[in-house]
Design an enzyme around this catalytic site. Sequence first.
Site, PDB file in Angstrom:
ATOM      1  N   HIS A 231       0.833  -1.212   0.000  1.00 14.23           N
ATOM      2  CA  HIS A 231       0.000   0.000   0.000  1.00 14.23           C
ATOM      3  C   HIS A 231       0.860   1.252   0.000  1.00 14.23           C
ATOM      4  CE1 HIS A 231      -3.160  -2.807   0.936  1.00 14.23           C
ATOM      5  NE2 HIS A 231      -2.563  -3.149   2.050  1.00 14.23           N
TER       6      HIS A 231
ATOM      7  N   THR B  25      -6.026   6.618   7.883  1.00  7.23           N
ATOM      8  CA  THR B  25      -6.529   6.890   6.525  1.00  7.23           C
ATOM      9  C   THR B  25      -6.494   5.642   5.649  1.00  7.23           C
ATOM     10  OG1 THR B  25      -4.386   7.580   5.626  1.00  7.23           O
ATOM     11  CG2 THR B  25      -5.729   9.291   6.684  1.00  7.23           C
TER      12      THR B  25
ATOM     13  N   HIS C 212       2.158   8.988   1.348  1.00  4.81           N
ATOM     14  CA  HIS C 212       1.117   8.832   0.323  1.00  4.81           C
ATOM     15  C   HIS C 212       1.481   9.768  -0.821  1.00  4.81           C
ATOM     16  CE1 HIS C 212      -1.559   6.726   3.221  1.00  4.81           C
ATOM     17  NE2 HIS C 212      -0.953   7.521   4.094  1.00  4.81           N
TER      18      HIS C 212
END
EC number: 4.2.1.1
Length: 260
Positions: free
Chosen positions: A64, A198, A96
């Site tokens: 991820h 998140t 991210h």
Amino acid sequence: MSHHWGYDSHNGPAHWHEHFPIANGERQSPIAISTKAARYDPALKPLSFSYDAGTAKAIVNNGHSFNVEFDDSSDKSVLQGGALDGVYRLVQFHIHWGSCEGQGSEHTVDGVKYDAELHIVHWNVKYGKFAEALKHPDGLAVVGIFMKVGNAKPEIQKVVDALNSIQTKGKQASFTNFDPTGLLPPCRDYWTYPGSLTTPPLHECVIWHVLKEPITVSSEQMCKLRGLCFSAENEPVCRMVDNWRPCQPLKSREVRASFQ
């Protein structure tokens, strides 16, 4: 076996509520920060970062993002101050990012998306361990730092160089002698609000501190992030890009600012 969530159209953020109903909860993250709506709170303290480079231990591609993981068995690397009561131990940081410039951050400020967002994750020592802290509304403290493409950030180069050894999901490598204080901007002004992880399981256990000032990284450094893979070594190549969750409703929450 946990559900294989991701960032694709079939398993991305719009679907997370199917397996993680808290996705539609009352204090989800990220949020759209409005500088006008944020209330200055003079009672907020400065953030106090006290990290020991010796606690860095590994870098991992979890499919991820990548995590830089720290030894959290003692109070050698801790965060205090801000909107926090007590001591929070550093456990990991991750990033991210987008597929191109102009997107990639999770939080936004007055509608502006940054190119990436660094999350430094800590857990409240009063809960004894990370897994227990996840169950409490003040269990985690995450510091969010916006990243934008500009001048290179020498302090992040060691992280960027390590990505070669963890290109695909499930890979990990030793990563030692690193102090994440070097990743912080000079100005430590922040917005704070109660929120969530998140990524699934999306637990509503996070006291967020989002720094006002972004850091810059070079386009070359940014490209190395985009060279990672969501996929494992034996799978078709799937580039790790756009691993960000869109903004969630603020609902009844208030955002406070440490600055005027």
